[in-house]
Design a protein around this motif. Sequence first.
Motif, PDB file in Angstrom:
ATOM      1  N   GLN A   1       0.844  -1.189   0.000  1.00 36.33           N
ATOM      2  CA  GLN A   1       0.000   0.000   0.000  1.00 36.33           C
ATOM      3  C   GLN A   1       0.884   1.245   0.000  1.00 36.33           C
ATOM      4  OE1 GLN A   1      -3.132  -0.262  -0.384  1.00 36.33           O
ATOM      5  NE2 GLN A   1      -3.903   1.809  -0.045  1.00 36.33           N
ATOM      6  N   VAL A   2       0.480   2.243  -0.737  1.00 38.46           N
ATOM      7  CA  VAL A   2       1.222   3.490  -0.833  1.00 38.46           C
ATOM      8  C   VAL A   2       0.358   4.601  -0.252  1.00 38.46           C
ATOM      9  CG1 VAL A   2       2.296   5.153  -2.372  1.00 38.46           C
ATOM     10  CG2 VAL A   2       2.414   2.706  -2.899  1.00 38.46           C
ATOM     11  N   GLN A   3       0.919   5.336   0.669  1.00 36.83           N
ATOM     12  CA  GLN A   3       0.238   6.529   1.192  1.00 36.83           C
ATOM     13  C   GLN A   3       0.809   7.759   0.511  1.00 36.83           C
ATOM     14  OE1 GLN A   3       1.008   4.056   3.823  1.00 36.83           O
ATOM     15  NE2 GLN A   3      -1.098   3.498   3.391  1.00 36.83           N
ATOM     16  N   LEU A   4      -0.077   8.629   0.090  1.00 42.38           N
ATOM     17  CA  LEU A   4       0.292   9.878  -0.550  1.00 42.38           C
ATOM     18  C   LEU A   4      -0.290  11.014   0.270  1.00 42.38           C
ATOM     19  CD1 LEU A   4      -0.571   8.888  -4.235  1.00 42.38           C
ATOM     20  CD2 LEU A   4       1.689   8.895  -3.177  1.00 42.38           C
ATOM     21  N   VAL A   5       0.554  11.951   0.645  1.00 42.58           N
ATOM     22  CA  VAL A   5       0.098  13.064   1.476  1.00 42.58           C
ATOM     23  C   VAL A   5       0.395  14.372   0.756  1.00 42.58           C
ATOM     24  CG1 VAL A   5       0.300  14.245   3.685  1.00 42.58           C
ATOM     25  CG2 VAL A   5       0.486  11.740   3.578  1.00 42.58           C
ATOM     26  N   GLU A   6      -0.667  15.115   0.457  1.00 36.39           N
ATOM     27  CA  GLU A   6      -0.530  16.406  -0.215  1.00 36.39           C
ATOM     28  C   GLU A   6      -0.430  17.532   0.803  1.00 36.39           C
ATOM     29  OE1 GLU A   6      -3.711  14.047  -2.670  1.00 36.39           O
ATOM     30  OE2 GLU A   6      -3.319  14.483  -0.550  1.00 36.39           O
ATOM     31  N   SER A   7       0.245  18.589   0.397  1.00 32.69           N
ATOM     32  CA  SER A   7       0.310  19.800   1.213  1.00 32.69           C
ATOM     33  C   SER A   7       0.484  20.999   0.305  1.00 32.69           C
ATOM     34  CB  SER A   7       1.473  19.722   2.216  1.00 32.69           C
ATOM     35  OG  SER A   7       2.706  19.623   1.537  1.00 32.69           O
ATOM     36  N   GLY A   8       0.210  22.175   0.860  1.00 37.19           N
ATOM     37  CA  GLY A   8       0.465  23.404   0.123  1.00 37.19           C
ATOM     38  C   GLY A   8      -0.752  24.119  -0.410  1.00 37.19           C
ATOM     39  N   GLY A   9      -1.920  23.545  -0.247  1.00 39.49           N
ATOM     40  CA  GLY A   9      -3.113  24.228  -0.721  1.00 39.49           C
ATOM     41  C   GLY A   9      -3.443  25.434   0.136  1.00 39.49           C
ATOM     42  N   GLY A  10      -4.390  26.226  -0.345  1.00 44.63           N
ATOM     43  CA  GLY A  10      -4.793  27.396   0.413  1.00 44.63           C
ATOM     44  C   GLY A  10      -5.558  28.370  -0.435  1.00 44.63           C
ATOM     45  N   LEU A  11      -5.689  29.573   0.079  1.00 41.94           N
ATOM     46  CA  LEU A  11      -6.413  30.651  -0.589  1.00 41.94           C
ATOM     47  C   LEU A  11      -5.412  31.623  -1.197  1.00 41.94           C
ATOM     48  CD1 LEU A  11      -9.042  32.253  -1.174  1.00 41.94           C
ATOM     49  CD2 LEU A  11      -8.750  33.302   1.095  1.00 41.94           C
ATOM     50  N   VAL A  12      -5.637  31.958  -2.461  1.00 38.53           N
ATOM     51  CA  VAL A  12      -4.740  32.874  -3.158  1.00 38.53           C
ATOM     52  C   VAL A  12      -5.577  33.735  -4.100  1.00 38.53           C
ATOM     53  CG1 VAL A  12      -4.254  31.228  -5.017  1.00 38.53           C
ATOM     54  CG2 VAL A  12      -2.591  33.023  -4.493  1.00 38.53           C
ATOM     55  N   GLN A  13      -5.105  34.936  -4.342  1.00 36.08           N
ATOM     56  CA  GLN A  13      -5.797  35.816  -5.284  1.00 36.08           C
ATOM     57  C   GLN A  13      -5.455  35.436  -6.725  1.00 36.08           C
ATOM     58  OE1 GLN A  13      -4.810  39.878  -4.195  1.00 36.08           O
ATOM     59  NE2 GLN A  13      -6.650  40.026  -2.942  1.00 36.08           N
ATOM     60  N   ALA A  14      -6.360  35.760  -7.608  1.00 34.95           N
ATOM     61  CA  ALA A  14      -6.105  35.521  -9.029  1.00 34.95           C
ATOM     62  C   ALA A  14      -4.798  36.194  -9.443  1.00 34.95           C
ATOM     63  CB  ALA A  14      -7.259  36.055  -9.870  1.00 34.95           C
ATOM     64  N   GLY A  15      -4.025  35.467 -10.239  1.00 31.46           N
ATOM     65  CA  GLY A  15      -2.720  35.954 -10.653  1.00 31.46           C
ATOM     66  C   GLY A  15      -1.586  35.518  -9.741  1.00 31.46           C
ATOM     67  N   GLY A  16      -1.943  34.959  -8.607  1.00 33.62           N
ATOM     68  CA  GLY A  16      -0.937  34.530  -7.650  1.00 33.62           C
ATOM     69  C   GLY A  16      -0.403  33.138  -7.931  1.00 33.62           C
TER      70      GLY A  16
END
Length: 118
Positions: A1-16
């Motif tokens: 089994q492989v676990q994948l953990v994402e990070s780095g999402g969030g709120l950003v303004q258009a163009g960012g």
Amino acid sequence: QVQLVESGGGLVQAGGSLRLSCTASTSISSRAMGWYRQAPGKQRELVATVTSGGSTNYADSVKGRFTVSSDNARNTVTLEMNSLKPEDTAVYYCAASRPFRNDGMFYWGKGTLVTVSS
């Protein structure tokens, strides 16, 4: 089994910009890796993939704005997202194939939310 953990999402303004990372619990050196996204009310769609040989593929909607890369030493895959648009708002999922297989993604992370405000 492989676990994948994402990070780095969030709120950003258009163009960012945002940088998403995915860390795998095992070696990715023999796997294709990818990023997919699912916006509210829509089906999951491919964003970008990178093969074990380093070849990349992008959805037309993100070409020239997003860059996918992998680091086999760290078992991570990264998605650099620039010039973000409100239509990029979605939950972004990391995915991995089975080793030495070319039959699609087999393992999925739980996703990270990216919200782009106008």
